[in-house]
Write a protein that holds these residues in place. Structure first.
Motif, PDB file in Angstrom:
ATOM      1  N   ASP A   1      10.286  -7.661  -8.595  1.00 21.29           N
ATOM      2  CA  ASP A   1       9.242  -8.596  -9.022  1.00 21.29           C
ATOM      3  C   ASP A   1       7.970  -8.519  -8.174  1.00 21.29           C
ATOM      4  N   LEU A   2       7.855  -7.487  -7.324  1.00 22.11           N
ATOM      5  CA  LEU A   2       6.650  -7.285  -6.505  1.00 22.11           C
ATOM      6  C   LEU A   2       6.358  -8.507  -5.631  1.00 22.11           C
ATOM      7  N   LYS A   3       7.374  -8.939  -4.877  1.00 17.90           N
ATOM      8  CA  LYS A   3       7.230 -10.118  -4.028  1.00 17.90           C
ATOM      9  C   LYS A   3       7.636  -9.779  -2.594  1.00 17.90           C
TER      10      LYS A   3
ATOM     11  N   ALA B   1       6.027  -4.213  -2.354  1.00 14.03           N
ATOM     12  CA  ALA B   1       4.699  -4.538  -2.883  1.00 14.03           C
ATOM     13  C   ALA B   1       4.213  -3.540  -3.928  1.00 14.03           C
ATOM     14  N   SER B   2       4.870  -2.377  -4.034  1.00 16.01           N
ATOM     15  CA  SER B   2       4.303  -1.334  -4.895  1.00 16.01           C
ATOM     16  C   SER B   2       5.294  -0.637  -5.821  1.00 16.01           C
ATOM     17  N   TYR B   3       6.586  -0.689  -5.522  1.00 19.44           N
ATOM     18  CA  TYR B   3       7.556   0.163  -6.220  1.00 19.44           C
ATOM     19  C   TYR B   3       7.550  -0.054  -7.731  1.00 19.44           C
ATOM     20  N   ASN B   4       7.433  -1.300  -8.169  1.00 24.13           N
ATOM     21  CA  ASN B   4       7.538  -1.590  -9.605  1.00 24.13           C
ATOM     22  C   ASN B   4       6.195  -1.940 -10.237  1.00 24.13           C
ATOM     23  N   LYS B   5       5.101  -1.492  -9.633  1.00 24.23           N
ATOM     24  CA  LYS B   5       3.781  -1.803 -10.189  1.00 24.23           C
ATOM     25  C   LYS B   5       3.590  -1.233 -11.587  1.00 24.23           C
ATOM     26  N   ASP B   6       4.215  -0.100 -11.860  1.00 25.09           N
ATOM     27  CA  ASP B   6       4.068   0.512 -13.181  1.00 25.09           C
ATOM     28  C   ASP B   6       5.173   0.084 -14.144  1.00 25.09           C
TER      29      ASP B   6
END
Length: 288
Positions: free
Chosen positions: A54-56, A97-102
């Protein structure tokens, strides 16, 4: 005096009612404290996976120790082998912070947490996630459960077997190396990059003392600690393999000095202990 229509008066009355409700309604706790240690351990593990999905990254701050040691084995399909990948706390936070941005992680990806054991100061858990399986060793510090060590691997192939007997043998080598004054057992069963920390409660001290130990210190301990025979032939060495896959495993040793939680990995066909958290036996029974 200005006059108002019936509809305007009704609207004003409704607005006033909502304002009053907003002031007097009780505030609901957004994140209540877990009622038990087991629930707190589970929440720490869920914070970890939620942070990445969830980018948290702030959940990493809450649930993971800054002293984190993490190592993983990703399967390289092209070469047909596992490759090892270490990661620090700072790198994990950046990953969250970045793994699931896409949006690469599917909405229905697993977030399955199993708590494998909880003691006074240490705990063990397992996470099945989109990338693979993580084993966690947690410690209770300052009243909060945090993830201290992580060992993970890619999802094993369906045809992969487990080697619980070999895992158990490595754990027994560790115990017998100490009991039988055989440091060569440590050479065989423990990786030289061992990360080990103990939590020792003495008397009425509010917090257990932390005792880190390197591979060389463990080997020296095995060569010396039982020279006087204080641990006899019937000394406890109960091993329980909690979970095992083709490349990683976790186990528990109950010994005379306390309880050790082990993370093991397979190197060149041989199982070795790579991460340990342990605690001494406590005289007072604990309640979960």
């Amino acid at each position: 005096m200005p006059s108002f229509s019936a509809s305007t008066v009704a609207l004003l009355a409704l607005t006033l009612t909502l304002v009053v409700i907003a002031f007097v309604a009780p505030v609901r706790a957004a994140d209540p404290a877990p009622a038990t240690d087991s629930a707190a351990v589970e929440r720490a593990c869920r914070d970890y996976v939620d942070a990445i999905y969830d980018l948290k990254p702030e959940l990493i701050d809450r649930s993971v120790s800054p002293n984190l040691v993490k190592s993983g084995f990703g399967f390289n399909k092209k070469e047909g082998v596992y490759k090892q990948y270490p990661m620090s706390f700072a790198q994990l936070r950046e990953l969250a912070a970045s793994y699931n941005k896409d949006g690469k992680i599917p909405k229905d990806a697993p977030r399955d947490v199993v708590v494998l054991g909880v003691l006074d100061s240490i705990a063990t858990a397992k996470l099945t996630a989109s990338w693979g399986v993580d084993y966690f060793q947690l410690a209770k510090e300052g009243g909060r459960w945090r993830i201290r060590h992580i060992l993970w691997q890619s999802h094993p192939p369906a045809s992969a077997g487990t080697e619980t007997d070999a895992v158990r043998r490595a754990c027994l080598d560790y115990a017998e190396g100490i009991y039988l004054v055989k440091p060569e057992n440590i050479d065989r069963a423990v990786h030289r990059d061992l990360v080990k920390v103990g939590f020792v409660q003495n008397g009425a001290d509010p917090e257990p003392a932390q005792r880190p130990m390197s591979f060389d210190q463990l080997r020296t301990l095995a060569a010396q600690v039982n020279k006087d025979g204080k641990f006899g032939p019937s000394a406890r060495k109960e091993v329980e393999v909690l979970d095992a896959m083709d490349q990683t495993a976790c186990a528990k040793l109950t010994a005379e000095w306390g309880i050790d939680s082990f993370h093991l990995a397979k190197f060149d066909g041989q199982w070795k202990i790579v991460q340990v958290v342990w605690q001494n036996h406590r005289s007072k029974p604990r309640a979960e």
